[in-house]
Write a protein that holds these residues in place. Sequence first.
Motif, PDB file in Angstrom:
ATOM      1  N   MET A   1     -50.197   9.335  40.678  1.00 30.32           N
ATOM      2  CA  MET A   1     -49.080  10.217  41.077  1.00 30.32           C
ATOM      3  C   MET A   1     -49.620  11.638  41.180  1.00 30.32           C
ATOM      4  O   MET A   1     -50.309  12.112  40.270  1.00 30.32           O
ATOM      5  CB  MET A   1     -47.965  10.143  40.038  1.00 30.32           C
ATOM      6  CG  MET A   1     -46.718  10.905  40.453  1.00 30.32           C
ATOM      7  SD  MET A   1     -45.391  10.808  39.225  1.00 30.32           S
ATOM      8  CE  MET A   1     -45.031   9.051  39.293  1.00 30.32           C
ATOM      9  N   ASN A   2     -49.283  12.332  42.254  1.00 31.67           N
ATOM     10  CA  ASN A   2     -49.838  13.684  42.407  1.00 31.67           C
ATOM     11  C   ASN A   2     -49.139  14.633  41.448  1.00 31.67           C
ATOM     12  O   ASN A   2     -47.979  14.403  41.039  1.00 31.67           O
ATOM     13  CB  ASN A   2     -49.761  14.155  43.862  1.00 31.67           C
ATOM     14  CG  ASN A   2     -48.361  14.451  44.331  1.00 31.67           C
ATOM     15  OD1 ASN A   2     -47.693  15.298  43.744  1.00 31.67           O
ATOM     16  ND2 ASN A   2     -47.946  13.783  45.384  1.00 31.67           N
ATOM     17  N   PRO A   3     -49.800  15.716  41.079  1.00 29.48           N
ATOM     18  CA  PRO A   3     -49.258  16.638  40.065  1.00 29.48           C
ATOM     19  C   PRO A   3     -47.907  17.241  40.455  1.00 29.48           C
ATOM     20  O   PRO A   3     -47.036  17.447  39.609  1.00 29.48           O
ATOM     21  CB  PRO A   3     -50.341  17.723  39.947  1.00 29.48           C
ATOM     22  CG  PRO A   3     -51.598  17.060  40.408  1.00 29.48           C
ATOM     23  CD  PRO A   3     -51.176  16.086  41.463  1.00 29.48           C
ATOM     24  N   GLY A   4     -47.707  17.520  41.748  1.00 24.62           N
ATOM     25  CA  GLY A   4     -46.446  18.106  42.181  1.00 24.62           C
ATOM     26  C   GLY A   4     -45.274  17.192  41.898  1.00 24.62           C
ATOM     27  O   GLY A   4     -44.219  17.616  41.434  1.00 24.62           O
ATOM     28  N   THR A   5     -45.472  15.912  42.218  1.00 24.62           N
ATOM     29  CA  THR A   5     -44.405  14.933  41.969  1.00 24.62           C
ATOM     30  C   THR A   5     -44.151  14.801  40.475  1.00 24.62           C
ATOM     31  O   THR A   5     -42.999  14.706  40.034  1.00 24.62           O
ATOM     32  CB  THR A   5     -44.794  13.562  42.558  1.00 24.62           C
ATOM     33  OG1 THR A   5     -45.037  13.706  43.959  1.00 24.62           O
ATOM     34  CG2 THR A   5     -43.706  12.550  42.311  1.00 24.62           C
ATOM     35  N   LEU A   6     -45.240  14.796  39.724  1.00 20.62           N
ATOM     36  CA  LEU A   6     -45.101  14.677  38.263  1.00 20.62           C
ATOM     37  C   LEU A   6     -44.334  15.858  37.686  1.00 20.62           C
ATOM     38  O   LEU A   6     -43.464  15.698  36.826  1.00 20.62           O
ATOM     39  CB  LEU A   6     -46.496  14.576  37.631  1.00 20.62           C
ATOM     40  CG  LEU A   6     -46.534  14.183  36.164  1.00 20.62           C
ATOM     41  CD1 LEU A   6     -45.926  12.799  35.960  1.00 20.62           C
ATOM     42  CD2 LEU A   6     -47.971  14.203  35.645  1.00 20.62           C
ATOM     43  N   ASP A   7     -44.646  17.039  38.186  1.00 21.60           N
ATOM     44  CA  ASP A   7     -43.934  18.228  37.702  1.00 21.60           C
ATOM     45  C   ASP A   7     -42.439  18.145  38.020  1.00 21.60           C
ATOM     46  O   ASP A   7     -41.581  18.520  37.226  1.00 21.60           O
ATOM     47  CB  ASP A   7     -44.519  19.485  38.336  1.00 21.60           C
ATOM     48  CG  ASP A   7     -45.848  19.866  37.715  1.00 21.60           C
ATOM     49  OD1 ASP A   7     -46.592  20.654  38.329  1.00 21.60           O
ATOM     50  OD2 ASP A   7     -46.137  19.371  36.601  1.00 21.60           O
ATOM     51  N   TYR A   8     -42.197  17.689  39.241  1.00 27.28           N
ATOM     52  CA  TYR A   8     -40.792  17.602  39.653  1.00 27.28           C
ATOM     53  C   TYR A   8     -40.025  16.630  38.775  1.00 27.28           C
ATOM     54  O   TYR A   8     -38.932  16.931  38.280  1.00 27.28           O
ATOM     55  CB  TYR A   8     -40.709  17.174  41.127  1.00 27.28           C
ATOM     56  CG  TYR A   8     -39.280  16.936  41.571  1.00 27.28           C
ATOM     57  CD1 TYR A   8     -38.781  15.624  41.658  1.00 27.28           C
ATOM     58  CD2 TYR A   8     -38.433  17.983  41.889  1.00 27.28           C
ATOM     59  CE1 TYR A   8     -37.476  15.394  42.056  1.00 27.28           C
ATOM     60  CE2 TYR A   8     -37.133  17.757  42.290  1.00 27.28           C
ATOM     61  CZ  TYR A   8     -36.663  16.459  42.373  1.00 27.28           C
ATOM     62  OH  TYR A   8     -35.371  16.235  42.758  1.00 27.28           O
TER      63      TYR A   8
END
Lengths: 166, 129
Positions: free
Chosen positions: A1-8
């Motif tokens: 999972m990319n970091p942006g998605t994880l942050d979201y």
Amino acid sequence: MNPGTLDYLSGLPRDRGAAETLRALCAVLRDFGDSEQLHSLAVQTGRTLARQRPLGECRDLQSFAQAADEQFRAAGWGTLQAATDGAAVDFRHDAAPLAAWFGADHGDWCYGLFEGVLAEWLETMGADEALEIQRVAEASEDDAGLTARYRFAHRAKLRAASGGGA
Amino acid sequence: MSHSREDIRNLFQSQGLSGGYREFGERPAPPRREQPAAPKDPVATGASPAPAGTKRRAPQLDLVRDAQRSPAAEAATPGSPLASLFEHLAAAGKAGTGDQGKEEQTPEQLMQLPLQALFARLVEQGSRR
């Protein structure tokens, strides 16, 4: 999972189990401490919530009530109205979430939550320390405890109204 | 002082009480006839004389009405020396002072009072008893 998605995803509110958790916590607290301590705990919690949601500058009671109502709606706390006769300010809190959060038999101490919210906002506006806010119980309570009333006045008047000593 | 039956009988009759005092078995005395009031001099009273044959009514005694009139109300009746004082006080009360004007603010006006002024007013209310 990319970091942006994880942050979201990690930033999304996790409300689904919150109410159930709060009800369980309330039941434990009710058995654990006395109502005065619980009330104090609720008031401090409310003050913390209010500091997280500052009202901004309010010129008069009308603008204060409007700003407070906007915050209540945004936070999912219900709605808020204010009225005054010059001797006290009466707040009416409709669609209050206390029964949904803490159960229908939550006890009076839970009202401290919004006592704390309103007290923090009013003090920020310059309210004298002699002025206090207190939940007002009415003989004919509304359906399912969805409406709560609070009175903001000099502490001597609040005590006299509740039958306590000044 | 001892009262004989004759004394008591005379007392009842002098008061015009119906039935009067009577001994056991004695028949009640006949009711006293209402004595017509002597006609007053119409010139002295300023009133026109009543037509001939008109029976003048005695003043009505209304215990309920009279009981409701408090001494203060009696004192404030026209002609009372206190009437003018009460009128003066009432006028002074309506004129109002600064505080009186504050008391008369409508709820809508109070909602638009600057918050600091509202808070000061609430604090002031607390000092009142």
